[in-house]
Design a protein around this motif. Structure first.
Motif, short mmCIF file in Angstrom:
data_model
loop_
_atom_site.label_atom_id
_atom_site.label_comp_id
_atom_site.label_asym_id
_atom_site.label_seq_id
_atom_site.Cartn_x
_atom_site.Cartn_y
_atom_site.Cartn_z
N VAL A 1 29.42 39.56 44.83
CA VAL A 1 28.72 40.75 45.30
C VAL A 1 29.72 41.74 45.91
CG1 VAL A 1 27.06 41.61 47.00
CG2 VAL A 1 26.51 39.60 45.64
N ILE A 2 30.67 41.23 46.71
CA ILE A 2 31.68 42.11 47.31
C ILE A 2 32.53 42.76 46.22
CG2 ILE A 2 33.70 42.20 48.81
CD1 ILE A 2 32.50 39.94 50.44
N ALA A 3 32.98 41.95 45.26
CA ALA A 3 33.79 42.49 44.16
C ALA A 3 32.99 43.51 43.36
CB ALA A 3 34.27 41.36 43.26
N GLY A 4 31.71 43.22 43.09
CA GLY A 4 30.88 44.14 42.33
C GLY A 4 30.66 45.46 43.04
N SER A 5 30.66 45.44 44.38
CA SER A 5 30.45 46.69 45.12
C SER A 5 31.64 47.62 44.99
CB SER A 5 30.18 46.38 46.59
OG SER A 5 31.34 45.86 47.23
N PHE A 6 32.81 47.08 44.63
CA PHE A 6 34.01 47.91 44.46
C PHE A 6 34.36 48.13 42.98
CE2 PHE A 6 34.69 46.20 48.75
CZ PHE A 6 35.00 47.37 49.44
N ALA A 7 33.51 47.67 42.10
CA ALA A 7 33.77 47.80 40.66
C ALA A 7 33.05 49.02 40.11
CB ALA A 7 33.32 46.54 39.93
N SER A 8 33.50 49.46 38.93
CA SER A 8 32.86 50.58 38.26
C SER A 8 31.62 50.10 37.52
CB SER A 8 33.84 51.23 37.28
OG SER A 8 34.19 50.30 36.25
N GLU A 9 30.76 51.04 37.18
CA GLU A 9 29.54 50.68 36.44
C GLU A 9 29.88 50.11 35.07
OE1 GLU A 9 25.82 51.11 37.28
OE2 GLU A 9 27.14 50.50 38.91
N LEU B 1 30.87 46.47 35.51
CA LEU B 1 29.70 45.64 35.83
C LEU B 1 28.83 45.40 34.60
CD1 LEU B 1 28.68 47.18 39.28
CD2 LEU B 1 29.49 44.85 38.88
N SER B 2 28.80 46.35 33.69
CA SER B 2 27.97 46.19 32.49
C SER B 2 28.67 45.41 31.39
CB SER B 2 27.56 47.57 31.95
OG SER B 2 28.71 48.33 31.60
N THR B 3 29.99 45.34 31.44
CA THR B 3 30.73 44.65 30.36
C THR B 3 31.24 43.27 30.77
OG1 THR B 3 32.75 45.82 31.07
CG2 THR B 3 31.44 46.80 29.27
N ARG B 4 31.41 43.03 32.07
CA ARG B 4 31.87 41.72 32.53
C ARG B 4 30.73 41.01 33.25
NH1 ARG B 4 37.23 42.18 35.96
NH2 ARG B 4 37.19 39.91 35.62
N PRO B 5 30.25 39.90 32.72
CA PRO B 5 29.11 39.23 33.35
C PRO B 5 29.44 38.61 34.70
CG PRO B 5 29.99 37.90 31.55
CD PRO B 5 30.68 39.22 31.48
#
Length: 294
Positions: free
Chosen positions: A36-44, A47-51
């Protein structure tokens, strides 16, 4: 204690199995939060291409930029902080002032009140009667509806009462000989000796109030008074995220929908993670005090 019997092959196998099981349980609980922390700093796009990932390829602050530019989020965060502080103070005050007199064995009618508390531990009024009481008191859409109903926890009261009851009677007797009142005994003697208990239940009450979702859901209809948990529910359940809420960003700006949900979860969880280390040294001792004797 003879430590040789623990240094046997069976003992070592037991230790290894324990470490494996505890390590697996720790990973099960920690890894999702790291995601969740990593996803909050990732681009959309990521997030859509890496499960699944534990570190984003490219750091992006767009999610945090969006939520902190949303007045509704900042308002709900301040509401939650205020409610948590007020509710914790009220709960500690009423629980300790109720536990002290009932810890005195000479108090008349003590058993009646203790039996009433035990009854409340076993039975509750239920959701609908409680709602009718709150409505009858005119507390719907009031911050007090999130503070007063949980002013005293029967279980926590019993632990605190037992801890007061286990303190030496000589302390109370010597204080009375010096002219100290009952309130003075509680304030000058019992509370200073109960710092681990105070720290423990401060943490319990603060975390419980901060994470409380059902109480505001039932009693708060005005969205301007929503705490962070209700706003978090709206964001995570809505496919539009914060769309539709007022922001200070460009009207044509497209917010990072998925990353924004992760960022809100992180911001809602972070204050408790920061708050806990300051009370951790008292936590273990406070959990044990008053938990054995009745």
């Amino acid at each position: 204690m003879d430590h040789k019997k623990f240094n046997t092959p069976a003992g070592r196998v037991f230790d290894v199995v324990n470490l494996i099981i505890l390590g697996a349980m720790a990973l099960v609980m920690i890894v999702p939060f790291i995601y969740v922390i990593a996803g909050s700093f990732a681009s959309e796009y990521e997030l859509s291409t890496r499960p699944f990932f534990l570190w984003p390829k490219e750091i992006s602050f767009e999610a945090y930029k969006t939520i902190f530019a949303t007045p509704a989020f900042l308002r709900s965060l301040l509401v939650t902080i205020g409610i948590t502080i007020a509710s914790t103070i009220v709960q500690l005050f009423f629980t300790f002032t109720f536990a002290y007199p009932l810890s005195r064995r000479h108090l008349k009618g003590r058993n009646l009140f203790l039996n009433m508390v035990i009854f409340c531990m076993l039975f509750s009024g239920g959701m609908i009667p409680t709602f009718l009481v709150i409505k009858g008191l005119g507390l719907i859409d009031s911050y007090w509806a999130m503070i007063l109903p949980g002013a005293i926890s029967p279980f926590n009261f019993m632990i605190i009462k037992n801890s007061f009851q286990d303190m030496p009677v000589e302390l109370e007797e010597s204080a009375k000989m010096d002219g100290c009142t009952e309130i003075g005994i509680l304030w000058k003697i019992f509370l200073p000796l109960s710092k681990p208990i105070i720290a423990t239940f401060t943490l319990f009450y603060a975390v419980g109030t901060w994470n409380d979702f059902m109480t505001p859901l039932l009693y708060i209809n005005d969205s301007s008074k929503w705490p962070i948990q209700l706003l978090l529910r709206q964001i995570t359940m809505s496919s539009a995220g914060l769309n539709g809420l007022e922001t200070t960003l460009d009207p044509n700006y497209v917010p990072p929908e998925q990353g924004m949900k992760f960022a809100v979860i992180v911001v809602a969880t972070l204050p408790i993670l920061i708050f806990y280390p300051f009370l951790q040294k008292h936590f273990t001792k406070g959990m044990m005090v008053g938990s054995v004797k009745g």
